[in-house]
Design a protein around this motif. Structure first.
Motif, PDB file in Angstrom:
ATOM      1  N   SER A  22      49.721  30.911  32.900  1.00 51.11           N
ATOM      2  CA  SER A  22      50.616  29.893  32.361  1.00 51.11           C
ATOM      3  C   SER A  22      51.039  28.909  33.455  1.00 51.11           C
ATOM      4  N   ILE A  75      53.627  16.832  24.411  1.00 56.08           N
ATOM      5  CA  ILE A  75      53.149  18.017  23.666  1.00 56.08           C
ATOM      6  C   ILE A  75      53.112  19.232  24.582  1.00 56.08           C
ATOM      7  N   GLU A  76      52.593  19.034  25.812  1.00 51.58           N
ATOM      8  CA  GLU A  76      52.511  20.145  26.758  1.00 51.58           C
ATOM      9  C   GLU A  76      53.906  20.597  27.194  1.00 51.58           C
ATOM     10  N   ARG A 120      56.635  20.542  25.450  1.00 54.92           N
ATOM     11  CA  ARG A 120      57.243  21.335  24.380  1.00 54.92           C
ATOM     12  C   ARG A 120      56.553  22.684  24.239  1.00 54.92           C
ATOM     13  N   ARG A 121      55.278  22.731  24.568  1.00 60.03           N
ATOM     14  CA  ARG A 121      54.541  23.996  24.507  1.00 60.03           C
ATOM     15  C   ARG A 121      54.914  24.919  25.652  1.00 60.03           C
ATOM     16  N   LEU A 122      55.312  24.326  26.789  1.00 55.58           N
ATOM     17  CA  LEU A 122      55.671  25.087  27.981  1.00 55.58           C
ATOM     18  C   LEU A 122      57.117  24.747  28.375  1.00 55.58           C
TER      19      LEU A 122
END
Length: 266
Positions: A109, A138-139, A141-143
């Motif tokens: 991660s 987007i990344e 919010r994903r991480l």
């Protein structure tokens, strides 16, 4: 009546001439459209020059042929020019097909999202930069635990650094300011990454894992430079380039790739 060898040759030559004129017209039209949109760079000027040259050669093709007929040295130079142009166009097409590569998937991660700058217009993100920021969003919010490192200095006629404008864009869309770190000195991709590397100890000195976010056409060069600098890149994500400037951007990247190679940046 069957076509003679001469008539076939003449028809093929006519097809070649009109094909040259058609593509030259498209190059000029594309360049003028981009200039109208204030997109002024090598990826605009070179197509404009090549297209204009092609239209001139087409308009004066008969006079050119007569002029070259009795001048063998100039005829040889013109032949070398045409062969060189064909080789260059082939290399350009190969580059265009290679430069768009699939995203790489992280095996661990990432804890740093590095978004590379792409220029401002009227102190606001350009369409290309907006695409990068939206992909980075987007990344982010994903991480949710990852820090976000934004790159780009202050350009001509700008009142804020590119990195600061990028930060404003993300903050207005819900990203916490505490997650954002700015690199505000760079003026090129190489400097983006060199100056960003100097900031990484401020984030996590021992366990930094970076995901690079940039335009799809830009990632191969960015990755090559990052690996040369020994940055801990674990994955990459490419933002789609707006259609209107897509081929202009790839052409500009073609010359940027050559420049980076000559400067030994990767």
């Amino acid at each position: 009546m069957p076509l003679t060898t001469l008539s076939i040759t003449l028809r093929l030559k006519l097809i070649k001439d009109y094909t040259l004129a058609f593509f030259s017209f498209l190059l000029v039209l594309n360049a003028l459209t981009l200039l109208f949109l204030d997109v002024f760079n090598v990826g605009t000027i070179i197509p404009l020059l090549l297209g204009s040259l092609g239209l001139i050669l087409f308009k004066y093709r008969q006079a050119r042929q007569k002029w070259l007929l009795y001048r063998p040295i100039y005829r040889l130079i013109y032949t070398v020019y045409r062969v060189g142009l064909c080789i260059w166009l082939i290399s350009l097409m190969l580059f265009f097909s290679w430069v768009i590569q699939p995203n790489t998937v992280a095996t661990v991660s990432p804890n740093v999202i590095l978004i590379l700058g792409s220029g401002l217009k009227n102190n606001q993100p350009t369409p290309t930069l907006k695409a990068r920021l939206d992909t980075g969003l987007i990344e982010a919010r994903r991480l949710p635990s990852a820090n976000i490192l934004l790159t780009g200095g202050i350009g001509i006629n700008q009142i804020k650094s590119e990195a600061a404008v990028m930060a404003d864009y993300l903050i207005m869309r819900g990203i916490e300011p505490s997650r954002i770190l700015l690199e505000e000195r760079s003026t090129s991709t190489y400097e983006n990454l060199v100056f960003s590397k100097a900031l990484l100890p401020d984030i996590d000195p021992l366990f930094t894992r970076i995901i690079i976010v940039s335009s799809d056409f830009h990632l191969p060069r960015a990755k090559a430079i990052a690996y040369q600098l020994n940055l801990p890149i674990v994955s990459t994500v490419g933002a789609s380039t707006p259609l209107l400037i897509r081929y202009n951007a790839r052409l500009r990247e073609y010359f940027a790739f050559i420049k980076s190679g000559l400067l030994n940046e990767f």
